[in-house]
Design a protein around this motif. Structure first.
Motif, mmCIF file in Angstrom:
data_model
loop_
_atom_site.group_PDB
_atom_site.id
_atom_site.type_symbol
_atom_site.label_atom_id
_atom_site.label_comp_id
_atom_site.label_asym_id
_atom_site.label_seq_id
_atom_site.Cartn_x
_atom_site.Cartn_y
_atom_site.Cartn_z
ATOM 1 N N THR A 137 -8.989 10.225 19.368
ATOM 2 C CA THR A 137 -8.408 9.573 18.515
ATOM 3 C C THR A 137 -9.269 8.865 17.321
ATOM 4 O OG1 THR A 137 -9.470 7.174 18.901
ATOM 5 C CG2 THR A 137 -7.256 7.457 19.868
ATOM 6 N N SER A 138 -9.158 9.042 15.989
ATOM 7 C CA SER A 138 -9.117 8.618 14.653
ATOM 8 C C SER A 138 -9.450 7.628 14.729
ATOM 9 C CB SER A 138 -8.343 9.165 13.801
ATOM 10 O OG SER A 138 -8.560 9.185 12.832
ATOM 11 N N THR A 139 -10.894 8.207 13.842
ATOM 12 C CA THR A 139 -11.882 6.401 13.529
ATOM 13 C C THR A 139 -11.187 6.228 12.094
ATOM 14 O OG1 THR A 139 -13.891 8.121 13.062
ATOM 15 C CG2 THR A 139 -14.378 7.325 14.686
ATOM 16 N N ARG A 140 -9.948 6.618 11.569
ATOM 17 C CA ARG A 140 -10.366 6.596 9.740
ATOM 18 C C ARG A 140 -8.741 4.800 10.155
ATOM 19 N NH1 ARG A 140 -13.844 9.610 8.574
ATOM 20 N NH2 ARG A 140 -13.414 12.114 8.380
ATOM 21 N N GLN A 141 -9.588 4.481 9.146
ATOM 22 C CA GLN A 141 -8.880 2.902 8.382
ATOM 23 C C GLN A 141 -8.156 3.488 7.654
ATOM 24 O OE1 GLN A 141 -12.531 1.634 8.789
ATOM 25 N NE2 GLN A 141 -12.163 1.415 11.026
ATOM 26 N N SER A 142 -6.051 2.536 7.413
ATOM 27 C CA SER A 142 -6.432 2.881 6.027
ATOM 28 C C SER A 142 -6.729 1.853 4.757
ATOM 29 C CB SER A 142 -4.663 2.416 5.829
ATOM 30 O OG SER A 142 -4.782 4.282 5.846
ATOM 31 N N VAL A 143 -6.935 1.212 4.088
ATOM 32 C CA VAL A 143 -6.977 0.065 2.723
ATOM 33 C C VAL A 143 -5.971 0.705 1.613
ATOM 34 C CG1 VAL A 143 -8.958 -1.201 1.557
ATOM 35 C CG2 VAL A 143 -9.221 0.152 3.122
ATOM 36 N N PHE A 144 -4.806 0.010 1.065
ATOM 37 C CA PHE A 144 -4.655 0.583 -0.173
ATOM 38 C C PHE A 144 -4.457 -0.158 -0.990
ATOM 39 C CE2 PHE A 144 -1.763 2.897 1.866
ATOM 40 C CZ PHE A 144 -1.356 2.485 3.925
ATOM 41 N N THR A 145 -4.681 0.589 -2.332
ATOM 42 C CA THR A 145 -5.252 -0.279 -3.555
ATOM 43 C C THR A 145 -3.636 -0.206 -4.281
ATOM 44 O OG1 THR A 145 -7.202 0.453 -3.660
ATOM 45 C CG2 THR A 145 -6.104 0.459 -5.836
ATOM 46 N N ASP A 146 -2.798 -1.296 -5.894
ATOM 47 C CA ASP A 146 -2.002 -1.023 -6.107
ATOM 48 C C ASP A 146 -2.479 -0.058 -7.221
ATOM 49 O OD1 ASP A 146 0.047 -3.072 -3.789
ATOM 50 O OD2 ASP A 146 -1.624 -4.832 -4.699
ATOM 51 N N LEU A 147 -1.663 0.367 -7.995
ATOM 52 C CA LEU A 147 -1.929 1.353 -8.766
ATOM 53 C C LEU A 147 -0.778 0.313 -10.027
ATOM 54 C CD1 LEU A 147 -1.996 5.171 -7.912
ATOM 55 C CD2 LEU A 147 -3.817 2.742 -8.180
ATOM 56 N N GLN A 148 0.060 -1.007 -9.917
ATOM 57 C CA GLN A 148 0.820 -1.224 -10.931
ATOM 58 C C GLN A 148 0.649 -3.294 -10.317
ATOM 59 O OE1 GLN A 148 4.576 0.310 -9.778
ATOM 60 N NE2 GLN A 148 3.526 2.564 -10.753
ATOM 61 N N GLY A 149 -0.103 -3.543 -11.026
ATOM 62 C CA GLY A 149 -0.097 -5.082 -10.486
ATOM 63 C C GLY A 149 -0.581 -5.797 -11.361
ATOM 64 N N VAL A 150 -0.757 -6.478 -11.028
ATOM 65 C CA VAL A 150 -1.877 -7.525 -11.555
ATOM 66 C C VAL A 150 -3.208 -8.010 -11.204
ATOM 67 C CG1 VAL A 150 -0.494 -10.159 -11.680
ATOM 68 C CG2 VAL A 150 -1.465 -9.400 -9.162
ATOM 69 N N ALA A 151 -3.759 -7.081 -10.305
ATOM 70 C CA ALA A 151 -5.071 -7.298 -9.400
ATOM 71 C C ALA A 151 -5.318 -5.540 -10.567
ATOM 72 C CB ALA A 151 -4.984 -6.038 -8.113
ATOM 73 N N CYS A 152 -4.568 -4.879 -11.712
ATOM 74 C CA CYS A 152 -5.504 -3.409 -12.313
ATOM 75 C C CYS A 152 -5.614 -4.823 -13.485
ATOM 76 C CB CYS A 152 -4.123 -3.070 -12.178
ATOM 77 S SG CYS A 152 -3.613 -2.133 -10.798
ATOM 78 N N LYS A 153 -6.722 -4.227 -14.103
ATOM 79 C CA LYS A 153 -6.700 -4.529 -15.670
ATOM 80 C C LYS A 153 -6.639 -3.706 -16.776
ATOM 81 C CE LYS A 153 -8.415 -8.644 -13.983
ATOM 82 N NZ LYS A 153 -7.191 -9.203 -13.565
ATOM 83 N N GLU A 154 -5.982 -3.904 -17.952
ATOM 84 C CA GLU A 154 -6.116 -3.570 -18.619
ATOM 85 C C GLU A 154 -6.975 -3.365 -19.756
ATOM 86 O OE1 GLU A 154 -2.337 -1.546 -19.362
ATOM 87 O OE2 GLU A 154 -2.209 -2.070 -17.713
ATOM 88 N N ASP A 155 -7.145 -1.668 -19.979
ATOM 89 C CA ASP A 155 -8.379 -1.663 -20.387
ATOM 90 C C ASP A 155 -8.367 -0.456 -21.555
ATOM 91 O OD1 ASP A 155 -11.224 -2.069 -22.432
ATOM 92 O OD2 ASP A 155 -12.186 -1.607 -20.170
ATOM 93 N N VAL A 156 -9.207 -0.364 -22.864
ATOM 94 C CA VAL A 156 -9.208 0.776 -23.554
ATOM 95 C C VAL A 156 -9.864 1.593 -23.346
ATOM 96 C CG1 VAL A 156 -9.075 1.486 -26.217
ATOM 97 C CG2 VAL A 156 -7.223 -0.700 -25.141
#
Length: 172
Positions: free
Chosen positions: A18-37
């Motif tokens: 069995t794999s020891t790998r786990q998944s965690v997801f990051t939203d690439l659009q939405g409120v968790a992402c902060k806009e910057d320049v």
């Protein structure tokens, strides 16, 4: 109790195969992402900084007209461009809504990104191909190591990305 009957139980308890790998997801659009320049860019290009596990983050940005790419940012703040436009496809692209981090004992070791290619010049809004890009994740370096049109193959590639060489640039 016979010794032979302990072997299957021992193997099951150890989790052999069995794999020891786990998944965690990051939203690439939405409120968790902060806009910057990007103040180092003369055009002051806008980007979204999206938090990931263990202090890592992903920077989603426009790289050329009609193309998106992502940079991996280490916990120390080192920005490592994954250069999707050079490594995955030269077509117009957008990224899927989430990126999948592959963790080994809680430490990010791989990343899986869905890239939506728009290759039909007569219908540039139409997604013609979905490509799964696997990348290795290290505090000092990151790169795309493999691509696939199958999500399960892409996830397997992300699980093994730390052992794979970086992809070269696509041919012109």
């Amino acid at each position: 109790m016979r010794v032979g009957s302990l072997i299957p139980l021992t193997l099951a308890l150890w989790g052999c195969g069995t794999s020891t790998r786990q998944s965690v997801f990051t939203d690439l659009q939405g409120v968790a992402c902060k806009e910057d320049v990007d103040r180092t860019d003369p055009n002051e290009t806008r980007f979204s900084n999206c938090p990931g596990p263990n202090g890592y983050s992903l920077r989603v940005r426009q790289v050329e007209s009609g193309r998106q790419s992502v940079d991996l940012v280490s916990p120390a703040g080192k920005v490592m461009p994954l250069s999707i436009q050079d490594k995955v496809t030269r077509s117009m692209t957008s990224l899927g809504p989430k990126a999948e981090w592959r963790l080994d004992r809680g430490i990010p070791v791989g990343l899986l990104i869905r890239v939506e290619a728009r290759e039909d010049v007569l219908n540039p809004e139409k997604i013609t191909r979905t490509i799964w890009a696997a990348a290795n994740v290290r505090p000092d370096a990151a790169c795309i190591t493999q691509t696939s049109t199958e999500e399960s193959q892409g996830r397997n590639a992300a699980d093994n990305a730390e052992k794979m060489p970086c992809l070269g640039d696509l041919k012109q």
